[in-house]
Design a protein around this motif. Structure first.
Motif, PDB file in Angstrom:
ATOM      1  N   ARG A 120       0.850  -1.205   0.000  1.00 24.55           N
ATOM      2  CA  ARG A 120       0.000   0.000   0.000  1.00 24.55           C
ATOM      3  C   ARG A 120       0.880   1.247   0.000  1.00 24.55           C
ATOM      4  N   LEU A 121       1.916   1.222   0.817  1.00 23.19           N
ATOM      5  CA  LEU A 121       2.838   2.347   0.909  1.00 23.19           C
ATOM      6  C   LEU A 121       3.503   2.618  -0.436  1.00 23.19           C
ATOM      7  N   ALA A 122       3.849   1.540  -1.147  1.00 25.68           N
ATOM      8  CA  ALA A 122       4.550   1.680  -2.429  1.00 25.68           C
ATOM      9  C   ALA A 122       3.730   2.428  -3.456  1.00 25.68           C
ATOM     10  N   GLN A 123       2.405   2.426  -3.318  1.00 23.54           N
ATOM     11  CA  GLN A 123       1.539   3.066  -4.304  1.00 23.54           C
ATOM     12  C   GLN A 123       1.109   4.481  -3.896  1.00 23.54           C
ATOM     13  N   ALA A 124       1.660   4.998  -2.785  1.00 21.90           N
ATOM     14  CA  ALA A 124       1.346   6.367  -2.365  1.00 21.90           C
ATOM     15  C   ALA A 124       1.994   7.369  -3.311  1.00 21.90           C
ATOM     16  N   ARG A 125       1.230   8.328  -3.778  1.00 19.73           N
ATOM     17  CA  ARG A 125       1.720   9.279  -4.780  1.00 19.73           C
ATOM     18  C   ARG A 125       2.328  10.509  -4.119  1.00 19.73           C
ATOM     19  N   ILE A 126       3.294  11.107  -4.818  1.00 18.21           N
ATOM     20  CA  ILE A 126       3.878  12.364  -4.365  1.00 18.21           C
ATOM     21  C   ILE A 126       2.764  13.394  -4.206  1.00 18.21           C
ATOM     22  N   GLY A 127       2.774  14.100  -3.081  1.00 15.80           N
ATOM     23  CA  GLY A 127       1.775  15.138  -2.836  1.00 15.80           C
ATOM     24  C   GLY A 127       0.555  14.648  -2.080  1.00 15.80           C
ATOM     25  N   THR A 128       0.336  13.323  -2.022  1.00 18.25           N
ATOM     26  CA  THR A 128      -0.773  12.789  -1.232  1.00 18.25           C
ATOM     27  C   THR A 128      -0.297  12.579   0.206  1.00 18.25           C
ATOM     28  N   LYS A 129      -1.220  12.151   1.049  1.00 16.23           N
ATOM     29  CA  LYS A 129      -0.885  11.986   2.461  1.00 16.23           C
ATOM     30  C   LYS A 129      -0.960  10.527   2.902  1.00 16.23           C
ATOM     31  N   ILE A 130      -0.121  10.215   3.877  1.00 13.58           N
ATOM     32  CA  ILE A 130      -0.105   8.903   4.510  1.00 13.58           C
ATOM     33  C   ILE A 130      -0.608   9.063   5.938  1.00 13.58           C
ATOM     34  N   ARG A 131      -1.462   8.143   6.341  1.00 15.75           N
ATOM     35  CA  ARG A 131      -1.975   8.178   7.716  1.00 15.75           C
ATOM     36  C   ARG A 131      -1.594   6.867   8.409  1.00 15.75           C
ATOM     37  N   PHE A 132      -1.071   6.998   9.631  1.00 13.81           N
ATOM     38  CA  PHE A 132      -0.601   5.840  10.384  1.00 13.81           C
ATOM     39  C   PHE A 132      -1.676   5.342  11.348  1.00 13.81           C
ATOM     40  N   VAL A 133      -1.788   4.021  11.432  1.00  9.75           N
ATOM     41  CA  VAL A 133      -2.711   3.375  12.364  1.00  9.75           C
ATOM     42  C   VAL A 133      -1.887   2.467  13.277  1.00  9.75           C
ATOM     43  N   ARG A 134      -2.028   2.647  14.569  1.00 12.39           N
ATOM     44  CA  ARG A 134      -1.261   1.835  15.511  1.00 12.39           C
ATOM     45  C   ARG A 134      -1.801   0.410  15.531  1.00 12.39           C
ATOM     46  N   THR A 135      -0.888  -0.559  15.533  1.00 17.22           N
ATOM     47  CA  THR A 135      -1.300  -1.953  15.567  1.00 17.22           C
ATOM     48  C   THR A 135      -0.417  -2.720  16.535  1.00 17.22           C
ATOM     49  N   THR A 136      -0.696  -4.011  16.687  1.00 15.24           N
ATOM     50  CA  THR A 136       0.065  -4.871  17.586  1.00 15.24           C
ATOM     51  C   THR A 136       0.787  -5.939  16.778  1.00 15.24           C
ATOM     52  N   TYR A 137       1.744  -6.593  17.402  1.00 17.49           N
ATOM     53  CA  TYR A 137       2.483  -7.638  16.698  1.00 17.49           C
ATOM     54  C   TYR A 137       1.570  -8.790  16.260  1.00 17.49           C
ATOM     55  N   PRO A 138       0.678  -9.290  17.148  1.00 21.71           N
ATOM     56  CA  PRO A 138      -0.235 -10.358  16.691  1.00 21.71           C
ATOM     57  C   PRO A 138      -1.100  -9.924  15.504  1.00 21.71           C
ATOM     58  N   ASP A 139      -1.574  -8.679  15.519  1.00 21.92           N
ATOM     59  CA  ASP A 139      -2.386  -8.194  14.400  1.00 21.92           C
ATOM     60  C   ASP A 139      -1.545  -8.046  13.130  1.00 21.92           C
ATOM     61  N   ALA A 140      -0.273  -7.681  13.286  1.00 19.08           N
ATOM     62  CA  ALA A 140       0.617  -7.569  12.122  1.00 19.08           C
ATOM     63  C   ALA A 140       0.848  -8.940  11.496  1.00 19.08           C
ATOM     64  N   VAL A 141       1.013  -9.962  12.334  1.00 16.78           N
ATOM     65  CA  VAL A 141       1.180 -11.326  11.831  1.00 16.78           C
ATOM     66  C   VAL A 141      -0.094 -11.788  11.129  1.00 16.78           C
ATOM     67  N   ALA A 142      -1.258 -11.471  11.733  1.00 11.70           N
ATOM     68  CA  ALA A 142      -2.538 -11.858  11.130  1.00 11.70           C
ATOM     69  C   ALA A 142      -2.726 -11.176   9.775  1.00 11.70           C
ATOM     70  N   ALA A 143      -2.294  -9.915   9.661  1.00 11.71           N
ATOM     71  CA  ALA A 143      -2.413  -9.187   8.388  1.00 11.71           C
ATOM     72  C   ALA A 143      -1.540  -9.838   7.319  1.00 11.71           C
ATOM     73  N   LEU A 144      -0.355 -10.305   7.707  1.00 11.68           N
ATOM     74  CA  LEU A 144       0.525 -10.970   6.752  1.00 11.68           C
ATOM     75  C   LEU A 144      -0.077 -12.307   6.312  1.00 11.68           C
ATOM     76  N   GLU A 145      -0.710 -13.019   7.249  1.00  9.70           N
ATOM     77  CA  GLU A 145      -1.377 -14.279   6.901  1.00  9.70           C
ATOM     78  C   GLU A 145      -2.543 -14.020   5.951  1.00  9.70           C
ATOM     79  N   GLU A 146      -3.238 -12.906   6.149  1.00 14.09           N
ATOM     80  CA  GLU A 146      -4.348 -12.532   5.268  1.00 14.09           C
ATOM     81  C   GLU A 146      -3.847 -12.263   3.854  1.00 14.09           C
ATOM     82  N   LEU A 147      -2.719 -11.583   3.762  1.00 15.31           N
ATOM     83  CA  LEU A 147      -2.117 -11.312   2.459  1.00 15.31           C
ATOM     84  C   LEU A 147      -1.680 -12.612   1.785  1.00 15.31           C
ATOM     85  N   ASP A 148      -1.056 -13.494   2.566  1.00 17.49           N
ATOM     86  CA  ASP A 148      -0.637 -14.794   2.018  1.00 17.49           C
ATOM     87  C   ASP A 148      -1.856 -15.595   1.549  1.00 17.49           C
TER      88      ASP A 148
END
Length: 335
Positions: free
Chosen positions: A289-317
Protein backbone atom coordinates in the motif's frame (compact mmCIF):
# COMPACT_ATOMS: atom_id res chain seq x y z
CA UNK A 1 12.25 -10.10 -26.49
CA UNK A 2 11.13 -6.50 -26.05
CA UNK A 3 12.66 -3.15 -26.98
CA UNK A 4 12.26 -0.11 -24.72
CA UNK A 5 10.92 2.90 -26.64
CA UNK A 6 10.68 5.37 -23.73
CA UNK A 7 13.38 7.78 -22.63
CA UNK A 8 14.12 8.61 -18.97
CA UNK A 9 11.19 6.63 -17.60
CA UNK A 10 13.15 5.60 -14.47
CA UNK A 11 12.02 2.01 -15.04
CA UNK A 12 14.15 -0.77 -13.53
CA UNK A 13 14.23 -4.56 -13.47
CA UNK A 14 13.15 -5.85 -10.05
CA UNK A 15 12.28 -9.18 -8.45
CA UNK A 16 11.32 -9.93 -4.82
CA UNK A 17 14.61 -8.53 -3.57
CA UNK A 18 18.07 -9.42 -2.36
CA UNK A 19 17.71 -11.20 0.98
CA UNK A 20 20.45 -12.18 3.42
CA UNK A 21 23.02 -9.51 2.60
CA UNK A 22 22.15 -6.68 5.00
CA UNK A 23 25.01 -7.73 7.30
CA UNK A 24 27.39 -7.06 4.42
CA UNK A 25 26.01 -3.58 3.84
CA UNK A 26 23.94 -4.57 0.80
CA UNK A 27 20.32 -3.35 0.79
CA UNK A 28 17.36 -5.45 -0.29
CA UNK A 29 16.35 -3.53 -3.46
CA UNK A 30 13.50 -5.41 -5.16
CA UNK A 31 9.97 -4.43 -6.13
CA UNK A 32 8.43 -1.66 -4.07
CA UNK A 33 5.04 -3.37 -4.46
CA UNK A 34 5.92 -7.03 -3.96
CA UNK A 35 2.27 -8.03 -4.03
CA UNK A 36 1.74 -6.65 -7.55
CA UNK A 37 4.90 -8.42 -8.71
CA UNK A 38 3.79 -11.71 -7.12
CA UNK A 39 0.38 -11.61 -8.80
CA UNK A 40 1.93 -10.80 -12.19
CA UNK A 41 4.17 -13.85 -11.88
CA UNK A 42 1.28 -16.06 -10.80
CA UNK A 43 -0.88 -14.95 -13.73
CA UNK A 44 1.84 -15.91 -16.20
CA UNK A 45 2.85 -19.13 -14.47
CA UNK A 46 6.29 -17.71 -13.71
CA UNK A 47 8.57 -18.81 -10.87
CA UNK A 48 7.92 -16.82 -7.68
CA UNK A 49 11.35 -15.19 -7.97
CA UNK A 50 10.95 -14.06 -11.59
CA UNK A 51 11.86 -10.45 -12.36
CA UNK A 52 9.62 -7.82 -13.96
CA UNK A 53 9.93 -4.18 -15.00
CA UNK A 54 8.93 -1.66 -12.33
CA UNK A 55 7.60 1.53 -13.95
CA UNK A 56 7.21 4.74 -11.87
CA UNK A 57 6.93 7.32 -14.68
CA UNK A 58 4.54 7.43 -17.60
CA UNK A 59 3.85 7.00 -20.45
CA UNK A 60 6.05 3.93 -20.90
CA UNK A 61 6.34 2.25 -24.29
CA UNK A 62 7.89 -0.99 -25.52
CA UNK A 63 7.89 -2.94 -28.77
CA UNK A 64 7.56 -6.72 -28.75
CA UNK A 65 10.25 -8.34 -30.89
CA UNK A 66 8.63 -11.79 -30.52
CA UNK A 67 5.20 -13.21 -29.74
CA UNK A 68 4.95 -13.11 -25.96
CA UNK A 69 2.45 -13.23 -23.06
CA UNK A 70 2.53 -10.40 -20.53
CA UNK A 71 0.59 -8.91 -17.62
CA UNK A 72 0.37 -5.43 -16.08
CA UNK A 73 -0.25 -5.15 -12.33
CA UNK A 74 0.11 -2.49 -9.66
CA UNK A 75 -1.09 1.06 -10.28
CA UNK A 76 -4.38 1.52 -12.13
CA UNK A 77 -2.90 2.42 -15.52
CA UNK A 78 -4.56 2.78 -18.88
CA UNK A 79 -2.71 0.66 -21.42
CA UNK A 80 -3.02 -0.08 -25.13
CA UNK A 81 -1.49 -2.78 -27.29
CA UNK A 82 -1.49 -1.14 -30.68
CA UNK A 83 -5.06 0.20 -30.96
CA UNK A 84 -6.57 -2.23 -28.43
CA UNK A 85 -7.16 -1.60 -24.72
CA UNK A 86 -5.27 -3.81 -22.28
CA UNK A 87 -6.91 -4.80 -19.01
CA UNK A 88 -4.91 -4.42 -15.79
CA UNK A 89 -4.28 -7.51 -13.63
CA UNK A 90 -4.92 -9.61 -16.74
CA UNK A 91 -2.91 -11.84 -19.08
CA UNK A 92 -2.52 -10.62 -22.65
CA UNK A 93 -0.78 -12.04 -25.70
CA UNK A 94 1.36 -9.74 -27.85
CA UNK A 95 2.51 -10.50 -31.36
CA UNK A 96 5.85 -9.60 -32.88
CA UNK A 97 5.89 -5.90 -33.77
CA UNK A 98 3.10 -4.89 -31.36
CA UNK A 99 3.72 -1.68 -29.40
CA UNK A 100 2.52 -1.50 -25.79
CA UNK A 101 1.84 1.95 -24.31
CA UNK A 102 1.20 2.25 -20.57
CA UNK A 103 -0.42 5.56 -19.68
CA UNK A 104 -0.59 7.69 -16.54
CA UNK A 105 -2.34 5.81 -13.71
CA UNK A 106 -5.65 7.01 -12.31
CA UNK A 107 -4.64 5.62 -8.91
CA UNK A 108 -1.31 4.49 -7.51
CA UNK A 109 2.13 5.37 -8.72
CA UNK A 110 3.98 2.21 -9.84
CA UNK A 111 3.01 -0.55 -12.23
CA UNK A 112 4.74 -3.81 -13.08
CA UNK A 113 5.17 -5.25 -16.54
CA UNK A 114 5.64 -9.01 -16.18
CA UNK A 115 6.75 -11.16 -19.12
CA UNK A 116 6.24 -14.90 -19.57
CA UNK A 117 9.09 -16.60 -17.70
CA UNK A 118 10.41 -13.35 -16.26
CA UNK A 119 12.96 -10.80 -17.47
CA UNK A 120 16.26 -12.46 -18.35
CA UNK A 121 19.09 -10.59 -16.60
CA UNK A 122 22.00 -12.05 -14.59
CA UNK A 123 21.47 -13.16 -11.00
CA UNK A 124 23.74 -11.11 -8.71
CA UNK A 125 23.92 -12.04 -5.01
CA UNK A 126 20.85 -14.19 -5.35
CA UNK A 127 18.62 -11.64 -7.09
CA UNK A 128 17.94 -10.03 -10.47
CA UNK A 129 16.93 -6.75 -8.80
CA UNK A 130 18.56 -3.47 -9.78
CA UNK A 131 20.61 -1.92 -6.97
CA UNK A 132 20.87 1.67 -8.17
CA UNK A 133 23.18 2.91 -5.41
CA UNK A 134 25.67 0.11 -6.00
CA UNK A 135 25.08 0.09 -9.77
CA UNK A 136 24.73 -3.68 -10.03
CA UNK A 137 22.00 -6.21 -10.73
CA UNK A 138 19.09 -5.73 -13.10
CA UNK A 139 19.99 -4.45 -16.56
CA UNK A 140 23.62 -3.31 -16.27
CA UNK A 141 22.89 -1.94 -12.79
CA UNK A 142 20.91 1.02 -14.12
CA UNK A 143 17.54 2.36 -15.19
CA UNK A 144 16.25 1.26 -18.56
CA UNK A 145 16.99 3.53 -21.53
CA UNK A 146 15.46 3.91 -24.95
CA UNK A 147 16.81 1.19 -27.23
CA UNK A 148 17.49 -1.38 -24.50
CA UNK A 149 16.48 -4.89 -25.53
CA UNK A 150 15.43 -7.41 -22.88
CA UNK A 151 14.74 -11.09 -23.28
CA UNK A 152 12.07 -13.10 -21.48
CA UNK A 153 13.39 -16.28 -19.88
CA UNK A 154 10.31 -18.24 -20.82
CA UNK A 155 10.25 -17.33 -24.50
CA UNK A 156 10.00 -20.34 -26.80
CA UNK A 157 9.36 -19.76 -30.51
CA UNK A 158 5.98 -21.27 -31.35
CA UNK A 159 5.38 -22.28 -27.72
CA UNK A 160 2.94 -21.15 -25.06
CA UNK A 161 -0.80 -21.63 -24.66
CA UNK A 162 -3.26 -22.42 -27.45
CA UNK A 163 -4.64 -19.58 -29.59
CA UNK A 164 -8.10 -19.58 -27.98
CA UNK A 165 -6.65 -19.14 -24.49
CA UNK A 166 -4.39 -16.37 -25.77
CA UNK A 167 -7.32 -14.48 -27.25
CA UNK A 168 -9.42 -14.82 -24.10
CA UNK A 169 -6.81 -14.21 -21.41
CA UNK A 170 -7.72 -14.20 -17.73
CA UNK A 171 -7.09 -12.04 -14.70
CA UNK A 172 -7.63 -11.39 -11.01
CA UNK A 173 -9.36 -8.95 -8.68
CA UNK A 174 -6.74 -6.38 -7.54
CA UNK A 175 -5.75 -6.65 -3.86
CA UNK A 176 -7.19 -3.24 -2.97
CA UNK A 177 -10.62 -4.70 -3.77
CA UNK A 178 -9.95 -8.16 -2.29
CA UNK A 179 -8.26 -7.24 1.00
CA UNK A 180 -9.86 -5.11 3.76
CA UNK A 181 -8.21 -1.71 4.13
CA UNK A 182 -6.86 -0.57 7.51
CA UNK A 183 -9.24 1.78 9.32
CA UNK A 184 -7.87 5.09 10.57
CA UNK A 185 -9.08 7.06 13.58
CA UNK A 186 -9.86 9.85 12.90
CA UNK A 187 -11.13 8.80 9.49
CA UNK A 188 -8.75 9.22 6.59
CA UNK A 189 -9.58 11.75 3.91
CA UNK A 190 -10.09 10.77 0.29
CA UNK A 191 -6.81 9.97 -1.42
CA UNK A 192 -4.89 9.25 1.78
CA UNK A 193 -2.94 5.99 2.13
CA UNK A 194 -3.58 4.24 5.44
CA UNK A 195 -0.91 1.87 6.77
CA UNK A 196 -0.53 0.02 10.06
CA UNK A 197 2.48 0.78 12.23
CA UNK A 198 4.25 -0.91 15.15
CA UNK A 199 5.91 1.39 17.65
CA UNK A 200 9.72 1.29 17.61
CA UNK A 201 12.57 1.67 20.10
CA UNK A 202 12.52 5.46 20.56
CA UNK A 203 8.74 5.91 20.42
CA UNK A 204 8.49 6.80 24.13
CA UNK A 205 11.19 9.46 23.73
CA UNK A 206 8.79 11.86 21.97
CA UNK A 207 6.60 14.49 23.60
CA UNK A 208 2.92 13.58 24.13
CA UNK A 209 1.74 16.21 21.62
CA UNK A 210 4.10 14.80 19.00
CA UNK A 211 2.86 11.27 19.64
CA UNK A 212 -0.73 12.46 19.28
CA UNK A 213 0.10 14.23 16.01
CA UNK A 214 1.93 11.17 14.67
CA UNK A 215 -1.30 9.13 14.83
CA UNK A 216 -3.92 11.79 14.15
CA UNK A 217 -2.40 13.79 11.27
CA UNK A 218 -1.99 12.97 7.59
CA UNK A 219 1.67 13.13 6.48
CA UNK A 220 2.37 14.56 3.04
CA UNK A 221 4.69 12.63 0.70
CA UNK A 222 7.18 15.26 -0.52
CA UNK A 223 8.85 15.46 -3.96
CA UNK A 224 12.15 14.45 -2.30
CA UNK A 225 10.77 10.91 -1.98
CA UNK A 226 11.99 7.97 -4.07
CA UNK A 227 12.83 4.25 -3.82
CA UNK A 228 15.28 5.05 -1.01
CA UNK A 229 12.60 6.51 1.23
CA UNK A 230 9.52 8.67 1.59
CA UNK A 231 10.32 12.04 3.14
CA UNK A 232 7.18 13.26 4.87
CA UNK A 233 5.92 16.70 5.79
CA UNK A 234 3.69 17.48 8.75
CA UNK A 235 3.81 18.57 12.41
CA UNK A 236 7.30 18.64 13.90
CA UNK A 237 7.98 15.58 16.04
CA UNK A 238 9.81 16.79 19.14
CA UNK A 239 11.71 14.47 21.50
CA UNK A 240 11.54 14.94 25.25
CA UNK A 241 15.35 14.99 25.34
CA UNK A 242 18.29 14.95 22.95
CA UNK A 243 18.60 11.55 21.25
CA UNK A 244 21.99 10.42 20.00
CA UNK A 245 22.22 6.97 18.42
CA UNK A 246 25.05 4.99 16.88
CA UNK A 247 24.31 3.62 13.42
CA UNK A 248 22.36 0.38 13.66
CA UNK A 249 20.49 -1.97 11.35
CA UNK A 250 17.28 -0.85 9.67
CA UNK A 251 14.90 -2.49 7.20
CA UNK A 252 12.27 -1.26 4.71
CA UNK A 253 9.29 0.17 6.56
CA UNK A 254 11.23 1.70 9.46
CA UNK A 255 10.15 5.29 10.24
CA UNK A 256 13.09 7.41 11.31
CA UNK A 257 12.97 10.96 12.64
CA UNK A 258 15.93 13.21 11.72
CA UNK A 259 16.79 16.41 13.57
CA UNK A 260 14.20 18.49 11.69
CA UNK A 261 11.38 16.39 13.17
CA UNK A 262 9.99 15.33 9.78
CA UNK A 263 9.73 11.52 9.43
CA UNK A 264 11.40 9.41 6.75
CA UNK A 265 10.06 5.97 5.87
CA UNK A 266 12.88 3.72 4.68
CA UNK A 267 12.05 1.82 1.48
CA UNK A 268 13.55 -0.85 -0.80
CA UNK A 269 16.73 1.00 -1.82
CA UNK A 270 17.49 2.32 1.67
CA UNK A 271 20.89 1.78 3.24
CA UNK A 272 20.94 -1.15 5.70
CA UNK A 273 21.99 0.99 8.68
CA UNK A 274 21.30 4.44 10.10
CA UNK A 275 21.54 6.46 13.29
CA UNK A 276 18.32 8.48 13.38
CA UNK A 277 15.88 7.52 16.14
CA UNK A 278 13.03 5.19 15.15
CA UNK A 279 9.47 6.06 16.09
CA UNK A 280 7.70 3.20 14.31
CA UNK A 281 7.73 0.62 11.53
CA UNK A 282 5.15 0.09 8.78
CA UNK A 283 4.16 -3.58 8.95
CA UNK A 284 5.30 -5.84 6.13
CA UNK A 285 1.72 -6.60 5.06
CA UNK A 286 1.12 -2.91 4.25
CA UNK A 287 4.33 -2.10 2.37
CA UNK A 288 2.54 -2.68 -0.94
CA UNK A 289 0.00 0.00 0.00
CA UNK A 290 2.84 2.35 0.91
CA UNK A 291 4.55 1.68 -2.43
CA UNK A 292 1.54 3.07 -4.30
CA UNK A 293 1.35 6.37 -2.37
CA UNK A 294 1.72 9.28 -4.78
CA UNK A 295 3.88 12.36 -4.37
CA UNK A 296 1.77 15.14 -2.84
CA UNK A 297 -0.77 12.79 -1.23
CA UNK A 298 -0.89 11.99 2.46
CA UNK A 299 -0.10 8.90 4.51
CA UNK A 300 -1.98 8.18 7.72
CA UNK A 301 -0.60 5.84 10.38
CA UNK A 302 -2.71 3.38 12.36
CA UNK A 303 -1.26 1.84 15.51
CA UNK A 304 -1.30 -1.95 15.57
CA UNK A 305 0.07 -4.87 17.59
CA UNK A 306 2.48 -7.64 16.70
CA UNK A 307 -0.23 -10.36 16.69
CA UNK A 308 -2.39 -8.19 14.40
CA UNK A 309 0.62 -7.57 12.12
CA UNK A 310 1.18 -11.33 11.83
CA UNK A 311 -2.54 -11.86 11.13
CA UNK A 312 -2.41 -9.19 8.39
CA UNK A 313 0.53 -10.97 6.75
CA UNK A 314 -1.38 -14.28 6.90
CA UNK A 315 -4.35 -12.53 5.27
CA UNK A 316 -2.12 -11.31 2.46
CA UNK A 317 -0.64 -14.79 2.02
CA UNK A 318 -4.20 -16.16 1.87
CA UNK A 319 -5.01 -13.79 -0.98
CA UNK A 320 -1.97 -15.01 -2.93
CA UNK A 321 -2.97 -18.63 -2.31
CA UNK A 322 -6.44 -17.90 -3.71
CA UNK A 323 -4.84 -16.32 -6.78
CA UNK A 324 -2.56 -19.34 -7.18
CA UNK A 325 -5.52 -21.72 -6.92
CA UNK A 326 -7.59 -19.82 -9.48
CA UNK A 327 -4.65 -19.61 -11.89
CA UNK A 328 -4.10 -23.37 -11.59
CA UNK A 329 -7.75 -23.93 -12.52
CA UNK A 330 -7.26 -21.95 -15.73
CA UNK A 331 -3.71 -23.10 -16.41
CA UNK A 332 -3.35 -26.68 -15.09
CA UNK A 333 0.20 -27.03 -16.41
CA UNK A 334 2.31 -23.96 -15.63
CA UNK A 335 5.41 -23.33 -17.74
Amino acid sequence: MIEVLSSSALATVQDHGREGYLRYGVGTAGAMDRLALAVGNLLLGNPDDAAAIEIPMFPFRIRFLDDLDFAITGADCTARLGDKDVLPWWTTHAQKGDVLTIGVPANGTRCYLSLAGGVDVPVVLGSRSTQLRGQFGGYEGRQLHKGDVLKAIGFKPGGGRDAAARRAGFGMVPPEHALPAPVATPCAEAGETVVRVLTAAEYDCYAPKSIEAFWSEGWKVTPQSDRYGYRLEGPTLTPTHHIEKRSHGIVPGVIQVPHNGQPIIQLRDAQPSGGYPKIGTVIEADLWRLAQARIGTKIRFVRTTYPDAVAALEELDGYLERVRHLVDLVRPSRH
